[in-house]
Each structure stands twice: as structure tokens, then as C-alpha cells.
Design a protein around this motif. Structure first.
Motif, PDB file in Angstrom:
ATOM      1  N   SER A  57      31.652  37.198  23.090  1.00  0.00           N
ATOM      2  CA  SER A  57      33.066  37.434  23.397  1.00  0.00           C
ATOM      3  C   SER A  57      33.314  38.927  23.530  1.00  0.00           C
ATOM      4  O   SER A  57      32.593  39.743  22.955  1.00  0.00           O
ATOM      5  CB  SER A  57      33.972  36.845  22.314  1.00  0.00           C
ATOM      6  OG  SER A  57      33.830  37.557  21.101  1.00  0.00           O
ATOM      7  N   ARG A  58      34.323  39.245  24.307  1.00  0.00           N
ATOM      8  CA  ARG A  58      34.777  40.627  24.470  1.00  0.00           C
ATOM      9  C   ARG A  58      36.293  40.624  24.636  1.00  0.00           C
ATOM     10  O   ARG A  58      36.873  39.606  25.051  1.00  0.00           O
ATOM     11  CB  ARG A  58      34.141  41.293  25.700  1.00  0.00           C
ATOM     12  CG  ARG A  58      32.690  41.691  25.531  1.00  0.00           C
ATOM     13  CD  ARG A  58      32.289  42.710  26.572  1.00  0.00           C
ATOM     14  NE  ARG A  58      33.044  43.958  26.412  1.00  0.00           N
ATOM     15  CZ  ARG A  58      32.716  44.906  25.551  1.00  0.00           C
ATOM     16  NH1 ARG A  58      31.680  44.762  24.761  1.00  0.00           N
ATOM     17  NH2 ARG A  58      33.438  46.012  25.482  1.00  0.00           N
ATOM     18  N   PRO A  59      36.960  41.734  24.347  1.00  0.00           N
ATOM     19  CA  PRO A  59      38.400  41.803  24.609  1.00  0.00           C
ATOM     20  C   PRO A  59      38.685  41.644  26.104  1.00  0.00           C
ATOM     21  O   PRO A  59      37.873  42.038  26.951  1.00  0.00           O
ATOM     22  CB  PRO A  59      38.778  43.203  24.114  1.00  0.00           C
ATOM     23  CG  PRO A  59      37.700  43.593  23.168  1.00  0.00           C
ATOM     24  CD  PRO A  59      36.449  42.951  23.677  1.00  0.00           C
ATOM     25  N   ALA A  60      39.819  41.054  26.424  1.00  0.00           N
ATOM     26  CA  ALA A  60      40.206  40.841  27.821  1.00  0.00           C
ATOM     27  C   ALA A  60      40.706  42.123  28.471  1.00  0.00           C
ATOM     28  O   ALA A  60      41.004  42.139  29.662  1.00  0.00           O
ATOM     29  CB  ALA A  60      41.273  39.765  27.924  1.00  0.00           C
ATOM     30  N   VAL A  61      40.790  43.195  27.705  1.00  0.00           N
ATOM     31  CA  VAL A  61      41.229  44.490  28.230  1.00  0.00           C
ATOM     32  C   VAL A  61      40.043  45.437  28.275  1.00  0.00           C
ATOM     33  O   VAL A  61      39.322  45.593  27.291  1.00  0.00           O
ATOM     34  CB  VAL A  61      42.346  45.095  27.351  1.00  0.00           C
ATOM     35  CG1 VAL A  61      42.700  46.497  27.831  1.00  0.00           C
ATOM     36  CG2 VAL A  61      43.578  44.199  27.377  1.00  0.00           C
ATOM     37  N   VAL A  62      39.813  46.051  29.448  1.00  0.00           N
ATOM     38  CA  VAL A  62      38.729  47.009  29.628  1.00  0.00           C
ATOM     39  C   VAL A  62      39.329  48.413  29.621  1.00  0.00           C
ATOM     40  O   VAL A  62      40.286  48.692  30.349  1.00  0.00           O
ATOM     41  CB  VAL A  62      37.980  46.762  30.953  1.00  0.00           C
ATOM     42  CG1 VAL A  62      36.877  47.799  31.145  1.00  0.00           C
ATOM     43  CG2 VAL A  62      37.406  45.357  30.986  1.00  0.00           C
ATOM     44  N   LEU A  63      38.774  49.285  28.797  1.00  0.00           N
ATOM     45  CA  LEU A  63      39.248  50.672  28.733  1.00  0.00           C
ATOM     46  C   LEU A  63      38.457  51.519  29.710  1.00  0.00           C
ATOM     47  O   LEU A  63      37.238  51.640  29.613  1.00  0.00           O
ATOM     48  CB  LEU A  63      39.095  51.219  27.314  1.00  0.00           C
ATOM     49  CG  LEU A  63      40.015  50.603  26.254  1.00  0.00           C
ATOM     50  CD1 LEU A  63      39.698  51.171  24.879  1.00  0.00           C
ATOM     51  CD2 LEU A  63      41.473  50.860  26.602  1.00  0.00           C
ATOM     52  N   ILE A  64      39.153  52.089  30.688  1.00  0.00           N
ATOM     53  CA  ILE A  64      38.528  52.930  31.709  1.00  0.00           C
ATOM     54  C   ILE A  64      39.209  54.288  31.679  1.00  0.00           C
ATOM     55  O   ILE A  64      40.375  54.408  32.055  1.00  0.00           O
ATOM     56  CB  ILE A  64      38.653  52.300  33.119  1.00  0.00           C
ATOM     57  CG1 ILE A  64      38.072  50.881  33.111  1.00  0.00           C
ATOM     58  CG2 ILE A  64      37.956  53.166  34.162  1.00  0.00           C
ATOM     59  CD1 ILE A  64      38.304  50.124  34.398  1.00  0.00           C
ATOM     60  N   GLY A  65      38.494  55.291  31.210  1.00  0.00           N
ATOM     61  CA  GLY A  65      39.062  56.635  31.139  1.00  0.00           C
ATOM     62  C   GLY A  65      40.315  56.697  30.284  1.00  0.00           C
ATOM     63  O   GLY A  65      41.254  57.433  30.611  1.00  0.00           O
ATOM     64  N   GLY A  66      40.348  55.915  29.220  1.00  0.00           N
ATOM     65  CA  GLY A  66      41.507  55.904  28.342  1.00  0.00           C
ATOM     66  C   GLY A  66      42.644  55.026  28.814  1.00  0.00           C
ATOM     67  O   GLY A  66      43.671  54.924  28.147  1.00  0.00           O
TER      68      GLY A  66
END
Length: 266
Positions: free
Chosen positions: A196-205
Motif C-alpha cells: 500500500s501507498r498513500p494516494a497522494v504523491v509529493l512532487i517537489g513539495g
């Protein structure tokens, strides 16, 4: 209809505009008018499942198309003639004790050829469960959902958005990808969470929400709200894969092939 179309008399050819108009209506016209409902799922036998707006009543309905025929030339007097008619009737109806919020398809079949489906149930505390229909365990059962305790329980505030089934060779047990508003999940057929992973991806903050999922072998590929592609491995690690056309609006992954990505967008 196809056989009649192939064997038609060439002398009775219709102009392309009339042909396009006919088939656009046949293929894309609305189903018979129904009362407001929570969700509908077509099956592969001319029937469909429908749950009412409150999520407390499930119906198995059959749709029959009458008087369907190939297009013919029309005169001014019969321009409003109808070439076909949709009829819908209820075959079975069940009262539900837990509210159904979604009906999801699966590639599973019973020994009698009945489709096995999944339901997203909403508990009294607002949390959701994912369960199979009862015919998954017993082919003599109908389409009603199993008890919620036999399914996958989600976090408080977590909402199931979509599922995708892994395509494997016949005889192999597929895995299921689940996208919620909080997580991307890889689970087996018994609802054991493998990754599992969070449904939100952090890209450059900056946070980017995942918008669609598909399988690529034993990895889950997903799009983000900025049209970038990522994939999740079975150990929950995330890797970038590429990006889609930056001008594509709300792209949805349809299929991942060895040499291309197929997606739909507005």
C-alpha cells in the motif's frame, strides 16, 4: 442484426448520415427510464444489477430490445418511426441490511457461469467495506452481498474510488488493485493487503492526487493529477514511469500494453 446487415440488399443502401444517426441511437441511447438509484452494473447476460438511492434494495433486471432491425430509407411520412424498443423488467429483488454505495465488476464466474461482483458497503459509523457477492463462495447463491466481516474494512473517511483486476494466465489467482481517496492498495483475492501507498504523491513539495490505476505485470501503474505516471511494486516502493500528454484533461488509464499506454481523457 449483424447477419442481417451483412446480407442486406445493396440496392437498399442508405446514405452515411442516416446510417450514423441510426447506430448512434442504438449504441448510445439511454436505458429504459428508471427511478433515481445509487449505482448500476451491467452483466453479460442481458441483465443488470441496480441498487436504489438509499442503498437498501438490490434488483436484478433484464433488458430486452424489441424490433431491432437495420436502417431503411425513410419517407417524410415515417421520419418519426421507431426502429427498436427497450423493455425492462425486474427478475429478482432483495432487501439489504447494510447500505450499498457501489457495485463493482470482477472477472470471476461461478460454476454455472454467473458473474461474481463486489460491493462497497457503508457501515453505521460511515466506514466502508469491500465484499463479494454470495455466489463467490457458493454458486447456488444469488447476487446479494456477503457479510461485511468477510470483506476488507477501510479507514475512517476512506472512500473506494475504483478497483482493477490483474490479468493472468488461466488458472492463476489474480491480485486486485484498489484506489481510494487515501491509499493505493494491492490485495489478494482473500483481501489480504500485500502492499500500500498513500494516494497522494509529493512532487517537489506539491501534493498530487492519484486519479486512475491499471496493472502492468505485478506492479500497479497510476496517474497523478499533473498527468505523471508512477508504479508501485509489491514491496510498496514507488517509482516514476513517465508522463502523459500535458494537454490531456483528466486522463484515465484504460490499458497498459508492452509498447504503449492507452488512456481516455476529456
Amino acid at each position: 442484426m449483424l447477419k442481417a446487415w451483412e446480407e442486406r440488399d445493396p440496392e437498399d443502401e442508405v446514405d452515411p448520415e442516416e446510417e450514423d444517426r441510426y447506430f448512434s441511437v442504438v449504441l448510445y441511447d439511454k436505458m429504459p427510464k428508471e427511478e433515481p438509484c445509487q449505482d448500476v452494473l451491467p452483466l453479460n447476460n442481458g441483465c443488470y444489477l441496480m441498487v436504489n438511492q438509499e442503498g437498501t434494495q438490490l434488483e436484478l433486471r433484464e433488458t430486452v430490445v424489441k424490433d431491432l432491425k437495420t436502417p431503411v430509407r425513410r419517407t417524410e411520412n415515417d421520419e418519426n418511426a421507431v426502429d427498436y424498443e427497450f423493455a425492462s423488467s425486474t427478475k429478482s429483488m432483495w432487501k439489504l441490511h447494510v447500505a450499498v454505495r457501489k457495485i463493482l465488476s470482477t472477472p470471476l464466474k461461478t460454476t454455472k457461469g454467473m458473474s461474481v461482483v463486489q460491493y462497497v458497503l457503508e457501515d453505521s459509523d460511515g466506514t466502508q467495506w469491500l465484499v463479494y457477492s454470495k455466489n463467490q463462495a457458493d454458486g447456488n447463491q444469488g447476487y446479494t452481498p456477503m457479510q461485511k466481516t468477510k470483506g476488507l474494512h477501510f479507514h475512517v473517511g476512506e472512500v473506494v474510488c475504483e478497483t482493477a483486476w490483474q490479468q493472468l494466465e488461466e488458472g492463476e489467482k489474480p491480485l486486485i488493485a484498489i484506489r481510494t481517496n487515501q491509499r493505493i492498495l494491492m490485495v489478494d483475492m482473500d483481501y489480504n493487503i500485500l502492499a500500500s501507498r498513500p494516494a497522494v504523491v509529493l512532487i517537489g513539495g506539491t501534493a498530487r492526487l492519484t486519479t486512475s490505476i491499471q496493472w502492468l505485470g505485478y506492479t500497479i501503474v497510476y496517474t497523478c493529477s499533473d498527468n505523471r505516471l508512477y508504479y508501485m511494486l509489491a514491496d510498496s516502493r514507488e517509482r516514476p514511469l513517465g508522463s502523459l500528454d500535458i494537454h490531456a484533461t483528466e486522463p484515465l488509464l484504460m490499458s497498459i500494453l508492452p509498447d504503449r499506454v492507452i488512456y481516455a481523457c476529456k
